[in-house]
Design an enzyme around this catalytic site. Structure first.
Site, PDB file in Angstrom:
ATOM      1  N   ARG A  97      14.034 -17.418  -9.257  1.00  0.00           N
ATOM      2  CA  ARG A  97      13.256 -16.613 -10.219  1.00  0.00           C
ATOM      3  C   ARG A  97      11.814 -17.109 -10.326  1.00  0.00           C
ATOM      4  NH1 ARG A  97      18.310 -15.916 -14.533  1.00  0.00           N
ATOM      5  NH2 ARG A  97      19.328 -14.311 -13.301  1.00  0.00           N
ATOM      6  N   ARG A 122     -16.426   2.851  -2.728  1.00  0.00           N
ATOM      7  CA  ARG A 122     -16.128   4.292  -2.852  1.00  0.00           C
ATOM      8  C   ARG A 122     -17.046   4.915  -3.912  1.00  0.00           C
ATOM      9  NH1 ARG A 122     -14.674   9.334  -1.405  1.00  0.00           N
ATOM     10  NH2 ARG A 122     -13.555  10.417  -3.070  1.00  0.00           N
ATOM     11  N   GLY A 201      -6.973   6.632  -4.974  1.00  0.00           N
ATOM     12  CA  GLY A 201      -6.798   8.070  -4.791  1.00  0.00           C
ATOM     13  C   GLY A 201      -5.789   8.396  -3.692  1.00  0.00           C
ATOM     14  N   GLU A 226      17.780 -11.165  -7.987  1.00  0.00           N
ATOM     15  CA  GLU A 226      17.844 -12.395  -8.807  1.00  0.00           C
ATOM     16  C   GLU A 226      17.985 -12.103 -10.297  1.00  0.00           C
ATOM     17  OE1 GLU A 226      18.417 -14.800  -6.989  1.00  0.00           O
ATOM     18  OE2 GLU A 226      17.534 -14.149  -5.113  1.00  0.00           O
ATOM     19  N   GLY A 227      18.562 -10.960 -10.631  1.00  0.00           N
ATOM     20  CA  GLY A 227      18.894 -10.691 -12.031  1.00  0.00           C
ATOM     21  C   GLY A 227      18.063  -9.594 -12.654  1.00  0.00           C
TER      22      GLY A 227
END
Ligand SMILES: Cc1cc2nc3c(=O)[nH]c(=O)nc-3n(C[C@H](O)[C@H](O)[C@H](O)COP(=O)(O)OP(=O)(O)OC[C@H]3O[C@@H](n4cnc5c(N)ncnc54)[C@H](O)[C@@H]3O)c2cc1C
Length: 249
Positions: A97, A122, A201, A226-227
């Site tokens: 974990r 962008r 986008g 793992e849970g």
């Protein structure tokens, strides 16, 4: 759990970490006692792989199921002492974990790096989209979440180290923090990947862009590897309020 580690194990085609009851529980409230861990080679007579799933992410490994019928293995394949199987499984979960949380920190950092490069170059409405507060403020929030999560994970890894090296914290105290890492970090990483995908986008939604890989991989840790997340909540609640408040008892 699938084990493929050493050369000797690889020659056997790998195998599974399996726990089995080897003695009756001493009482109904101690069902976790009397369980032992074993390495079961995948090629052992009586082992059959019954299912193999094509998961949506984590393409390097697969998940599935197997059955065992009259499987006999030597005592040398026992993992740990007889009756210790539950405890070693939980130790394995604890380590895994923390590693999952660390993996998610790395994935989030890379998503943010890719996202920052993109929003700086962008342009929309004549401006780099990183100048718009709708995006810049989300980036600031995500970075802050990531750094807070990093502190939690580092602290927990330190506690786990101290527990083994200097017996400083009890296993359950460390488990509370480990569950907090497993509860907090994968969903945070998922949100960061989603935000970056949206900043990018239509390109972000395409498989040309690496974000989808992070998004699909991180989801496995939210779903259950793992849970499950609610199980982490139960662990934390139990440690905060005491065993009398375990919901299923
Ligand atoms: C990629 C991947 C790899 C895995 N690898 C392994 C492996 O190597 N070995 C292995 O044994 N298993 C493995 N698993 C299985 C994993 O341990 C389980 O998926 C996980 O424990 C959840 O169990 P489940 O899938 O049966 O879901 P369920 O237990 O059915 O849970 C479904 C939902 O119900 C919720 N829920 C369940 N119980 C409670 C409760 N008491 N209170 C509130 N909510 C609850 C859960 O939070 C979850 O959202 C893997 C899973 C994944 C996704």
């Amino acid at each position: 759990m699938y084990i493929s580690g050493t050369e000797e194990v690889q020659q056997m085609g790998g195998g599974y970490w399996v726990t089995a009851r080897t003695s009756p529980p001493p009482s109904p409230s101690a069902m976790h006692k009397g369980i032992t861990g074993f390495f079961v080679p995948i090629k052992a007579p009586g082992v059959e792989v019954t299912k193999r799933f094509d998961d949506v992410g984590r393409m390097g490994i697969s998940t599935g199921g197997f059955s065992m019928k009259n499987v006999r293995i030597p005592d040398s394949y026992r993992l740990g002492n007889e009756g210790d199987g539950f405890y070693s499984t939980m130790e394995g979960f604890d380590g895994a974990r923390i590693l999952i949380a660390a993996t998610c920190l790395g994935a989030s950092r890379r998503c943010l790096e890719i996202g920052m490069d993109y929003i700086k170059q962008r342009k929309a409405f004549g401006q780099p989209i990183g100048k718009f507060e709708g995006i810049q403020f989300e980036l600031a929030d995500d970075w802050t979440e990531l750094e807070a999560a990093r502190s939690l994970v580092y602290r927990t890894a330190w506690m786990d180290d101290e527990r083994y090296k200097h017996n400083k914290f009890s296993p359950l105290e460390v488990a509370k923090y480990i569950s907090a890492c497993k509860l907090k970090v994968p969903p945070m990483a998922m949100h960061i990947a989603e935000h970056v995908m949206i900043w990018m986008g239509a390109y972000g939604y395409s498989q040309e862009c690496p974000i989808d890989m992070a998004w699909r991989g991180i989801m496995s840790y939210c779903v259950g590897a793992e849970g499950a997340l609610n199980i982490q909540r139960i662990v934390i609640g139990r440690e905060l309020l005491g065993k009398d408040f375990i919901p299923y008892k």
